[in-house]
Design a protein around this motif. Structure first.
Motif, mmCIF file in Angstrom:
data_model
loop_
_atom_site.group_PDB
_atom_site.id
_atom_site.type_symbol
_atom_site.label_atom_id
_atom_site.label_comp_id
_atom_site.label_asym_id
_atom_site.label_seq_id
_atom_site.Cartn_x
_atom_site.Cartn_y
_atom_site.Cartn_z
ATOM 1 N N ARG A 3 20.197 -28.365 -10.643
ATOM 2 C CA ARG A 3 21.056 -27.383 -10.792
ATOM 3 C C ARG A 3 20.327 -25.833 -10.163
ATOM 4 N N ARG A 4 19.341 -25.524 -9.818
ATOM 5 C CA ARG A 4 18.558 -24.586 -9.185
ATOM 6 C C ARG A 4 19.012 -24.700 -8.132
ATOM 7 N N HIS B 299 19.676 -30.021 -15.723
ATOM 8 C CA HIS B 299 19.184 -28.893 -15.056
ATOM 9 C C HIS B 299 18.239 -29.368 -14.367
ATOM 10 N N GLU C 195 22.507 -23.558 -7.850
ATOM 11 C CA GLU C 195 22.797 -21.760 -8.285
ATOM 12 C C GLU C 195 22.312 -21.673 -6.737
ATOM 13 N N GLU C 196 21.005 -21.841 -5.988
ATOM 14 C CA GLU C 196 20.972 -20.464 -4.917
ATOM 15 C C GLU C 196 21.833 -20.571 -3.675
#
Length: 228
Positions: A115-116, A111, A119-120
């Motif tokens: 995590r961001r 999280h 993903e990016e």
């Protein structure tokens, strides 16, 4: 296998892991396919007379039978065909010698910002380096899961799997220096690699305030050479 045990290292790349072996007093023969990588490794290891860097394809290179205590590879053995690699490691090892295969790879994180960021970066890999998209930063060929391969060879005893997990923060320079050591990134065409790295730097600086957190996992597989 305490020092000064003899180690055959498969695929040392620029010699990052080899330095750790040399500093601990091991006698190392490191076999590297890449001419440029072998040159970098020799330069990095010049201060350690106990290390010999051999520029050769491990598939073709023949070790002296029974001459090593350890066959070691850090994030490289997936490049070796199993029908060649395991028998050759077996031949190179002394009785009860140790096969030690290790991989480091990033994990998505559960999280938050880690995590961001994972993903990016996926979108950037698909745009600038599609050949390694969705595999970053895992090895380009077989994944780092050799337990079955080792067992199927019939040449080694039971396989032990050890795992370490850790988290680390990076600024843009440190993060790009890290991924610049990955074999799949090193083999990208220079234009693609430069474009990808520029995009990653912009992402880190502009969307993550100049610092990102990455979660990593290190997996080590150990197996003793079976007694003939």
């Amino acid at each position: 296998m305490p020092p000064p045990a003899s180690v055959l290292e498969v695929g040392p790349g620029p010699g990052l892991a080899t330095v750790n072996l040399a500093e601990r007093g091991y006698q190392v023969v490191a076999v590297e396919l890449g001419q440029n990588l072998a040159r970098v490794a020799r330069r990095r290891l010049a201060a350690y007379p106990s290390v010999q860097v051999v520029r050769a394809d491990f598939h073709d290179w023949e070790p002296e039978v029974g001459s090593f205590d350890v066959v070691f590879s850090a994030s490289a053995f997936h490049w070796i065909e199993p029908e060649v690699g395991y028998p050759k490691a077996h031949r190179a090892l002394r009785p009860r010698g140790l096969l030690a295969l290790v991989w480091n790879h990033g994990t998505p994180g559960r999280h938050g910002a880690a995590r961001r960021f994972w993903e990016e970066t996926d979108a950037l890999y698909r745009r600038y380096a599609p050949a390694i998209a969705r595999l970053e930063p895992r090895p380009r060929r077989r994944g780092p899961y050799p337990r079955r391969e080792i067992a199927a060879s019939g040449l080694f005893g039971p396989v032990e799997r050890l795992t370490w997990r850790r988290s680390r923060r990076y600024d843009a320079d440190a993060y790009l220096a890290l991924i610049a050591t990955y074999s799949d990134h090193l083999t990208l065409p220079a234009e693609q690699r430069n474009a990808l790295f520029a995009a990653l730097r912009t992402l880190i600086d502009e969307r993550f305030a100049g610092q990102v957190r990455r979660e990593h996992e290190t997996v080590l597989y150990l197996a003793r050479r079976a007694v003939d």
